[in-house]
Design an enzyme around this catalytic site. Structure first.
Site, short mmCIF file in Angstrom:
data_model
loop_
_atom_site.label_atom_id
_atom_site.label_comp_id
_atom_site.label_asym_id
_atom_site.label_seq_id
_atom_site.Cartn_x
_atom_site.Cartn_y
_atom_site.Cartn_z
N TRP A 1 0.82 -1.22 0.00
CA TRP A 1 0.00 0.00 0.00
C TRP A 1 0.84 1.26 0.00
CZ3 TRP A 1 -4.39 -0.62 -2.04
CH2 TRP A 1 -5.10 -1.81 -1.87
N ASP B 1 -1.39 6.20 6.51
CA ASP B 1 -2.50 5.38 6.04
C ASP B 1 -2.80 4.35 7.14
OD1 ASP B 1 -4.20 3.59 4.84
OD2 ASP B 1 -2.97 3.28 3.04
N LYS C 1 -12.20 -1.94 6.68
CA LYS C 1 -11.41 -2.90 7.43
C LYS C 1 -11.85 -2.89 8.89
CE LYS C 1 -9.04 -2.95 3.53
NZ LYS C 1 -8.02 -2.08 3.01
C1 LIG Z 1 -7.46 -1.54 1.72
C2 LIG Z 1 -6.36 -0.57 1.83
C3 LIG Z 1 -6.21 0.48 0.92
C4 LIG Z 1 -7.12 0.67 -0.26
O1 LIG Z 1 -8.38 1.05 0.11
P1 LIG Z 1 -9.51 1.40 -0.97
O2 LIG Z 1 -10.68 1.72 -0.12
O3 LIG Z 1 -9.71 0.17 -1.81
O4 LIG Z 1 -9.03 2.55 -1.77
C5 LIG Z 1 -5.17 1.38 1.12
N1 LIG Z 1 -4.33 1.24 2.15
C6 LIG Z 1 -4.43 0.23 3.04
C7 LIG Z 1 -3.46 0.12 4.16
C8 LIG Z 1 -5.44 -0.71 2.90
O5 LIG Z 1 -5.56 -1.72 3.79
#
Ligand SMILES: *Cc1c(COP(=O)(O)O)cnc(C)c1O
Length: 361
Positions: free
Chosen positions: A102, A172, A196
């Site tokens: 990511w 993030d 998540k």
């Molecule tokens: C799932 C995830 C993303 C992507 O998320 P989207 O909602 O599909 O854009 C980005 N960063 C992390 C750490 C993730 O777990």
């Protein structure tokens, strides 16, 4: 049939009481004689739901008053493009620390807008560790430093906020927000897709220190401007009302369960159960992440014999343990054990893994 234990990485399992309440309230919202999903986002009913969700999230995460909380669309991925547009000047440098997949998508989304510098990366070692802080090369005058607090695919997690001086730290937190207490004041920006650990897909939380909203950033449409979203309380255009509501229920459930301190304890116990099975399997299962960087949320693991993967997935599914297939980028297995995954679900998986090894090891 009853609900199974769902180890999906995202969209992920939600607390059953949340789903039940959403079900019960679906058809008619209180005395509105219509579903919440059918009501105007500017009406009193939804405004109350939205404000309560924000207040509860602020309480859950102890978000200081000098931080704005935005509820946006486009997922974490869209924020990865909006962050350089909002916080960096054209051509300005921004530092990225890569500890998994990511972090790389963040770089990909940012590249058109900013001079991306890779301050550190653990890619050469297969993303099995956090690059040690001493080895980071930070750029003087960078707009920000970006990290991925928890790498959902590689199963690599920061322990606490790294020290980066005066430059704002952008993180993030999509797959680990609310899994333990965090000191929000250590960050300039925290962002997280909800699917998540916070609720349903379709809504993304951005927590931003208000002084950063004064930055000029780059030419951009109003809809890509965090300042405009903050001013309009995330109602610049029609927000995803249903998702916002279910996020609010999920946050409320977390508060009722004891908040982030309680989830930190549960999550530590859950992760330990799985790593113990893996490390105690004599190599039948393996997780190659440096122990100090192992994720408490996503536990990737491999079977010694890849030929057993299909059988493992079929038998685990039959045992009521869903979605253990690893991400296609890595293969193998992955158990995502977010806040809504009960300890009994993880215990059932640990027992299944031991039993599977006895039968096939
Ligand atoms: C799932 C995830 C993303 C992507 O998320 P989207 O909602 O599909 O854009 C980005 N960063 C992390 C750490 C993730 O777990």
């Amino acid at each position: 049939m009853s609900r199974a234990f769902n180890f999906s990485a995202g969209p992920a399992t939600l607390p059953e009481p949340v789903l039940r309440q959403a079900q019960a309230e679906m058809l008619e919202w209180r005395d509105a004689r219509a579903s919440l999903v059918e009501l105007s986002h500017r009406g009193a009913e939804f405004i109350e739901v939205a404000q309560q969700a924000e207040a509860d999230l602020r309480r859950l995460l102890s978000i200081p008053a000098d931080y704005a909380v935005l509820f946006l669309q486009g997922g974490a991925t869209a924020q990865q493009a909006l962050i350089p547009l909002n916080f960096a000047e054209p051509g300005q440098a921004a530092d990225y620390v890569l500890s998994g997949h990511w972090g790389k998508t963040a770089v990909k989304q940012a590249r058109p807008y900013v001079d991306v510098r890779i301050a550190a990366s653990s890619e050469a070692g297969g993303f099995r560790d956090i690059p040690p802080r001493e080895a980071w090369t930070l750029t003087p005058g960078a707009a920000y430093v970006h990290i991925t607090a928890n790498e959902t695919i590689h199963g690599v997690e920061f322990r606490g906020a790294p020290e980066v001086g005066e430059v704002p730290l952008v993180a993030d937190f999509s797959s680990s927000i609310a899994s333990e207490p965090i000191d929000v004041s250590r960050y300039g920006v925290i962002y997280a897709g909800a699917q998540k650990n916070l609720g349903p897909v379709g809504i993304t939380v951005v927590i931003v220190r208000r002084d950063l909203l004064e930055r000029a950033g780059q030419p951009r449409a109003d809809i890509f401007d965090y300042r405009s979203h903050a001013r309009s309380e995330s109602m610049l255009n029609t927000p995803p009302t249903w998702n916002w509501y279910v996020l609010g229920l999920t946050v409320k459930w977390m508060l009722d369960e004891g908040g982030v301190e309680e989830f930190a304890r549960r999550n530590a116990r859950k992760a330990a159960m799985l790593y113990e099975v893996i490390d105690g399997s004599g190599g039948f299962y393996r997780n190659e992440v440096a122990p100090h960087a192992r994720s408490r949320m996503n536990v990737p693991f491999f079977l010694r014999e890849e030929a057993l993967d299909k059988l493992f997935l079929a038998e685990s599914k039959a045992a009521g343990l869903l979605a253990l297939k690893g991400h296609r980028a890595l293969g193998g297995m992955r158990a995502s054990i977010y806040n809504a995954m009960p300890e009994e679900g993880v215990r059932a998986l640990a027992e299944f893994m031991r039993d599977f090894q006895r039968r096939h090891g």
